[in-house]
Design an enzyme around this catalytic site. Structure first.
Site, PDB file in Angstrom:
ATOM      1  N   PRO A 182      -3.196  -6.158 -25.747  1.00 10.34           N
ATOM      2  CG  PRO A 182      -2.914  -8.313 -26.630  1.00 10.34           C
ATOM      3  CD  PRO A 182      -2.916  -7.553 -25.336  1.00 10.34           C
ATOM      4  N   GLY A 183      -4.832  -4.360 -28.360  1.00  8.72           N
ATOM      5  CA  GLY A 183      -5.986  -3.551 -28.717  1.00  8.72           C
ATOM      6  C   GLY A 183      -6.261  -2.363 -27.819  1.00  8.72           C
TER       7      GLY A 183
ATOM      8  CE  LYS B 149      52.254   2.172   6.258  1.00 10.10           C
ATOM      9  NZ  LYS B 149      52.445   1.263   5.097  1.00 10.10           N
TER      10      LYS B 149
ATOM     11  CE1 TYR C 292      50.091   1.629   9.442  1.00 11.21           C
ATOM     12  CE2 TYR C 292      49.386   3.919   9.313  1.00 11.21           C
ATOM     13  CZ  TYR C 292      49.576   2.686   8.712  1.00 11.21           C
ATOM     14  OH  TYR C 292      49.252   2.515   7.387  1.00 11.21           O
TER      15      TYR C 292
END
Length: 399
Positions: free
Chosen positions: A309-310, A122, A118
């Site tokens: 709520p509250g 290259k 390889y």
């Protein structure tokens, strides 16, 4: 400008192609100095006649085509040297002397373990390109890539990090023979940045000291200037911490430009669908819920609080810990009283006007949902992650 990309369906080719499309289509506003008309994508399944057409019109060529995992060693030379020769012959056929980039490999140095078929294929491609430049006067840019990583790399192919990320993300085993072995790694976004610079004639040049690229303006080769040297043991350690994050909620440090940040992005790209979303532990009672979202090593933690709520929540103070309360939905009142005094600070808050309110050290504080019908949703950040052994939280009502 017309750009030809060979090997366009590969890892680098796909990332480069998408980056060029973003520039062409005006989506990338950081690259307004680059004007792109056509992007020619050529790959192994393209018709040979397409290469002729593209080589006639190209103003720049990125040659990313190559063979990495052939059935026999002879295919290395045919796939790497052979196609490079065909490409250059086609350019010469049409008298096209546009710049040509070659993706080579550090294995072309043929040093030590890189002395392979390889690597030789290259190396032959490099020599072919340099000869072409001398013969035609065309500009060639030869890059010897180290190990590449990033999104869209194929696991169990030619990227060790792609395999590690994929296997750890999918609960598959990995094999490491030497945790101390060090890799030089180039992140795909850094590589694409360099390739776009090359497109503008601003590539980085280098020479090689053995297998190490040394940047220099007169260098024969080209290189991306940012790479990372990391041991296999450190890579696996980071990946295991990423995998554990949905359980621990701890986010490791990922500074800008760091290897950790790039590896985390790569890891996430391999997550299977069932891990893309994960449940969080909601602490639910009659008042609403409190959920930790994210913890950091040095910058505290994020949570979300939902008050019915509250409802009034809080009624405590801290010595050193401090927080941001950010109401993102609903209507509420935040109250803070300095310990040992009657001094009270009131802040009316609403998801219609998002703002951050400091919970001051030494001030007992609460948050009240003023609505009778809607939940109050508050994103909270604390400067330190909760430590049950040292909670730094003391009950005391505001009034």
């Amino acid at each position: 400008m017309n750009i030809l990309i060979t090997g366009a369906k590969g890892f680098v080719g796909k990332n480069l192609t998408e980056a060029l499309k973003n520039i062409r289509d005006g989506k990338d506003r950081t690259r307004q100095n680059i004007s792109i008309d056509k992007i020619f994508c050529y790959d192994i399944d393209s018709a040979p006649c397409e290469l002729d057409e593209y080589c006639k019109e190209a103003d720049f060529v990125f040659n990313l085509a190559g063979v990495n995992r052939p059935k026999n060693d002879e295919e290395f030379m045919n796939g790497n040297f052979g196609f490079a020769s065909t490409l250059l012959d086609t350019l010469k056929k049409y008298g096209n002397k546009c710049p040509v980039m070659l993706s080579s490999s550090i294995q072309a140095t043929l040093i030590g373990r890189y002395d392979t078929e390889y690597g030789r294929s290259k190396r032959a491609g490099e020599e072919l390109f340099f000869g072409y430049a001398k013969e035609t006067g065309a500009k060639v840019l030869v890059y010897r890539f180290p190990n590449l990583f990033g999104k869209w790399a194929r696991p169990n192919y030619n990227s060790a990090l792609a395999t590690f990320c994929n296997n750890i993300a999918n609960d598959l085993p990995i094999q490491i023979n030497d945790e101390s072995a060090e890799l030089e790694l180039l992140y795909i976004d850094d590589l694409v940045d360099e390739m776009l610079l090359a497109l503008c004639g601003k590539e980085h040049h280098c020479e090689f000291d053995g297998i190490n690229a040394v940047l220099c303006e007169t260098g024969k080769f080209c290189a991306a200037p940012v790479t990372h040297r990391v041991t296999l043991g450190r890579i696996v350690e980071l990946l295991e911490s990423f995998k554990n994050q949905p359980k621990s909620l701890f986010m490791p440090e990922i500074p800008d430009g760091s290897f950790s940040k790039k590896l985390y992005s790569t890891y996430l790209s391999y997550l299977p669908k069932e891990k893309v979303a994960f449940p969080l532990k909601m602490n639910i009672d009659e008042r609403g819920s409190f959920t930790e979202l994210l913890k950091t090593e040095k910058c505290g933690q994020f949570s979300v609080n939902i008050s019915k709520p509250g409802i009034t929540k809080g009624q405590h103070w801290h010595n050193t810990k401090w927080e941001f309360f950010i109401v993102v939905s609903g209507h509420g009142l935040i109250r803070e009283r300095k310990i040992g005094t009657d001094e009270v600070l009131d802040f009316e808050v609403s998801g219609d006007k998002i703002e951050a309110v400091h919970m001051l050290p030494g001030y007992t504080h609460n948050i009240i949902n003023l609505s009778e019908t809607e939940n109050l949703v508050t994103v909270m950040w604390a400067n330190e992650s909760f430590d049950p052994d040292r909670p730094d939280t003391f009950f005391e009502v505001v009034e």
